[in-house]
Design an enzyme around this catalytic site. Structure first.
Site, PDB file in Angstrom:
ATOM      1  N   GLU A   1      33.888  45.945  47.642  1.00 52.03           N
ATOM      2  CA  GLU A   1      33.936  44.634  46.987  1.00 52.03           C
ATOM      3  C   GLU A   1      35.331  44.018  47.031  1.00 52.03           C
ATOM      4  O   GLU A   1      35.480  42.822  47.255  1.00 52.03           O
ATOM      5  CB  GLU A   1      33.466  44.798  45.540  1.00 52.03           C
ATOM      6  CG  GLU A   1      33.372  43.515  44.754  1.00 52.03           C
ATOM      7  CD  GLU A   1      32.835  43.776  43.354  1.00 52.03           C
ATOM      8  OE1 GLU A   1      33.367  43.199  42.411  1.00 52.03           O
ATOM      9  OE2 GLU A   1      31.881  44.586  43.220  1.00 52.03           O
ATOM     10  N   ASP A   2      36.368  44.841  46.777  1.00 51.90           N
ATOM     11  CA  ASP A   2      37.726  44.307  46.615  1.00 51.90           C
ATOM     12  C   ASP A   2      38.584  44.400  47.867  1.00 51.90           C
ATOM     13  O   ASP A   2      39.467  43.569  48.079  1.00 51.90           O
ATOM     14  CB  ASP A   2      38.446  45.045  45.480  1.00 51.90           C
ATOM     15  CG  ASP A   2      37.891  44.673  44.105  1.00 51.90           C
ATOM     16  OD1 ASP A   2      37.097  43.731  44.044  1.00 51.90           O
ATOM     17  OD2 ASP A   2      38.266  45.332  43.117  1.00 51.90           O
TER      18      ASP A   2
END
Length: 757
Positions: free
Chosen positions: A121-122
């Site tokens: 996600e990051d």
């Protein structure tokens, strides 16, 4: 810096608040940023893996510990330079989440996924990269935890709902996904104090609506109670502080009473030969607050904020301890609950009773064994903590699997992510009722559930064909709310169909999704079939044949009218959104794809010349008006209602006459088909002398006339007479006349009329 595992986490308010100041919440984007929030604590030391290694080394093999350490090294490298809102290195968050999971004794793959849960996600790490480095199992877990942020959504709410759906479906395949997510949300809630007040409230509301109910549904009561208190503090900080001070003051005022009760209990149980562990417990602040709201009470009126938990060695000792304390203090009637014989949906087992202590203070007691206590506190996670294959844990796992499977069933019938989330929220009711089938099987349903919910819990076909129910042997409406202990029998009929009105009172997500799925698909299929009938009739008036399904004319017509397909055009005709005569004219060679107002009027006139044949079993595309209840043999008219198709009335119906006067262009001639349905409901009012056995004689005559009574009520008109309201099934007006003649043979019958309206 390390957090204790969840196994040791306190649900107490002060402990939760102390934990909340240790680490900060990551930024909304999750990307590296500087910590500029006012009041941010000074930077703590770099997070260390040593406490986590020591914790997991107590139950994992050295090779598994090394796999977790490798995941740590990968996550540390991926998050290098990324900071949380508090200014801490971001890696401190995955370590804290993993320590909570280690408290549940999760396996190495789950712990590795916990450390890696934000790298996709990051940090743009690909799923394939995780597959190659840690295997497909870890990659699937991480992918299930990853929000959908890189796709285009119409709104933030849609994106959030779609992300929830992805996570819940991943959870249905592997429950470790939600355990890691709950640990992630717990740590974020504990460290929520460094973000803005608006974000605190938003995250707390989301936690209270979604994550806390899921924790409760999985039996994770420690984390459930902590979620509630942390959310309460974040959403209503002033109320939280006032209530917190009030509880501290009350605790001091009642210390003498509680101490006296505890001493008496500790003396009474050994005297009865019961070895037990007795501990005091206090309602959570959020629990007290909710009770004050629901019951409209002040704090001073909420007396049962304290209680005791009695943990014994064996199941029989639970009941022995209960009996001992019932002799010591007077029990409050109606406050005894046996969750051992009938466990809660999440596997919780205990005996609950409320006793009146010294000075009239009500005190709740809970009795359970050590194994029950493990399940009560850790729920489905106790599978990893305690691996004995006893019956209780197997039953718990089975119930959890059934619930997770129901999520997949709901998903298969729900296209919209928001609708799916609504169904799941409905399914997360904390309270339940326990009812019996006629064969004695116990079924758990949410509080407020109805016989329709039970019917769908048994089987989809039972729900779709439900027509009535018996509760404890007595007929009852399908909308009746069920109570614990009721025995329910579902009456079905092959001719029955789900009603849109059921959505107003069903409570389970499965029932709601099954009804909507049926209405959506069957209504579409029925409207397509009926629309084809209407169009065929309209084309015959123009001496044209219905084009084949693959005829290119359908594509041209669809493009010109904004429809997506042939079936959509036919469905619109069946539902009254398009007039069949207008569509038929489009196929005429001299007016290809042309429709003027004058032509439309000619087409309507042509349509009126040929009546539409009604069978009565067309489904939702054709509805028989309840105001007049038309039967085959009655003169009928029909109006086209937008979205409802044809609504058929008797020709003398006042409702139809008024509507026809307002919108004459929407009314078409109809006639009964020679192959009409055999099941029509109509109503009779019968005035009869009030004598013994008269209802039985009337019922016998109705049955002899080959009819069936589906509903009956009565009203006393006078001392000597009674008015009977009967709903019966007939196949035509002629059949109804035969039934009326048969009923007139009963000497006590004074008057009989067919009811319309």
């Amino acid at each position: 810096m390390a957090f204790p595992g969840l196994k040791h986490a306190s649900s107490g308010l002060l402990a939760a608040l102390r934990a909340g100041s240790r680490l900060g919440l990551r930024s909304g984007s999750g990307k590296p940023h500087a910590a500029t929030h006012a009041g941010t604590p000074s930077l703590p030391p770099i997070a260390s893996l040593a406490p986590l290694t020591e914790l997991i080394g107590s139950y994992l093999s050295p090779s598994d510990v090394e796999k977790v350490r490798e995941a740590y090294r990968f996550a540390d490298s991926a998050h290098l330079g990324q900071l949380r809102a508090s200014g801490e290195p971001y890696i401190s968050h995955p370590i804290a989440v993993t320590e909570i999971c280690a408290g549940w004794k999760l396996d190495a793959n789950a712990l590795a996924a916990a450390l890696l849960h934000d790298v996709i996600e990051d940090q743009d790490v690909s799923k394939q990269e995780l597959v190659e480095k840690f295997g497909p199992e870890v990659a699937e877990l991480v992918d299930g935890l990853t929000k959908l942020e890189r796709l285009d959504f119409a709104s933030k709410a849609q994106q959030q709902a779609e992300s929830f759906r992805k996570m819940l479906l991943a959870m249905a395949r592997d429950v470790r996904v939600i355990l890691i997510k709950l640990a992630d949300r717990l740590h974020n809630m504990r460290t929520l104090d460094v973000v803005s007040a608006e974000k605190r409230r938003r995250v707390a509301r989301e936690t209270l609506d979604i994550y806390a109910p899921i924790a409760h549904r999985l039996g994770l009561n420690v984390i459930y109670r902590e979620f509630q208190n942390l959310c309460f503090a974040a959403m209503y900080p002033n109320r939280y502080q006032v209530l917190h001070r009030a509880v501290l003051a009350a605790r001091g005022n009642r210390r003498e009473v509680i101490g006296k009760i505890e001493d008496a209990v500790r003396a009474a149980l050994p005297a009865a030969g019961i070895e037990a562990e007795v501990s005091g417990r206090e309602k959570t602040l959020y629990g007290i607050y909710r009770k004050m709201l629901e019951q409209k009470k002040s704090f001073s009126e909420v007396l049962d904020i304290y209680g005791f938990r009695v943990i014994v060695h064996t199941l029989p000792e639970c009941y022995l301890a209960l009996g001992t304390l019932h002799q010591l203090y007077r029990p409050v009637p109606g406050k005894f609950k046996d969750y051992i014989a009938i466990p809660k949906l999440n596997g919780y087992q205990s005996l609950h009773t409320t006793l009146v202590g010294p000075y009239g203070t009500p005190v709740e007691f809970q009795f359970r064994t050590r194994d029950m206590h493990h399940v009560a506190e850790e729920g489905v996670a106790s599978h990893w903590l305690y691996k004995e294959s006893d019956t209780t844990l197997n039953d718990l796992q089975k119930r959890t699997h059934q619930w997770l499977q129901s999520l997949l069933d709901i998903q298969s019938q729900t296209g919209d992510s928001g609708e799916f989330l609504d169904h799941v929220k409905v399914d997360l009711f904390p309270d339940a009722v326990y009812v019996f089938t006629p064969r004695g099987k116990i079924i758990s349903l949410p509080r407020g559930a109805t016989p329709v919910d039970l019917a769908y819990a048994i089987h989809t076909d039972v729900g779709n064909q439900a027509v009535a129910s018996k509760i404890n042997g007595e007929f009852a409406p399908l909308r009746t709310e069920l109570s614990s202990g009721d025995t329910i029998e579902i009456i079905t009929s092959p001719a029955s169909r789900p009603s849109a009105q059921w959505l107003n009172y069903v409570r389970t997500g499965r029932a709601r999704s099954e009804i909507r799925h049926y209405l959506r698909t069957v209504k579409y299929e029925e409207s397509v079939g009926f629309g084809e009938r209407l169009l065929t009739q309209a084309l015959e008036e123009l001496h044209l044949a219905l084009p084949a399904a693959d005829d290119p004319q359908w594509d041209k017509l669809a493009r010109s009218t904004g429809a997506s397909s042939r079936d959509e055009i036919l469905s619109d005709i069946g539902l009254g959104k398009r007039l069949a005569a207008v569509v038929a004219r489009r196929f005429a060679p001299e007016n290809a794809l042309m429709a003027t107002t004058a032509a439309a009027m000619d087409e309507m006139t042509a349509a009126r010349a040929a009546p539409i044949l009604i069978q009565g079993n067309e489904g939702q595309a054709v509805q028989l008006a309840p105001c007049c209840g038309p039967l085959p043999g009655d003169a009928i008219v029909a109006g086209v209602r937008l979205g409802q198709g044809l609504v058929v009335h008797t020709a003398d119906c006042p409702v139809a006459q008024r509507a026809q006067a307002r919108e004459p262009e929407r009314w078409v001639p109809v006639a009964w088909d020679s192959q009409a349905s055999k099941h029509f409901s109509t109503r009779l009012d019968i005035v009869t002398r009030n004598e013994r056995g008269v209802l039985g004689r009337i019922a016998a005559e109705v049955s002899a006339a080959d009819s069936n009574i589906t509903h009956v009520t009565m009203h006393d008109d006078a001392v000597s007479t009674v008015l009977l309201h009967l709903t019966i099934q007939v196949d035509s007006r002629k059949h109804l006349a035969q039934v009326i003649r048969a009923v007139r043979h009963v000497p006590q019958v004074q008057k009989i009329v067919r009811v319309k309206g």
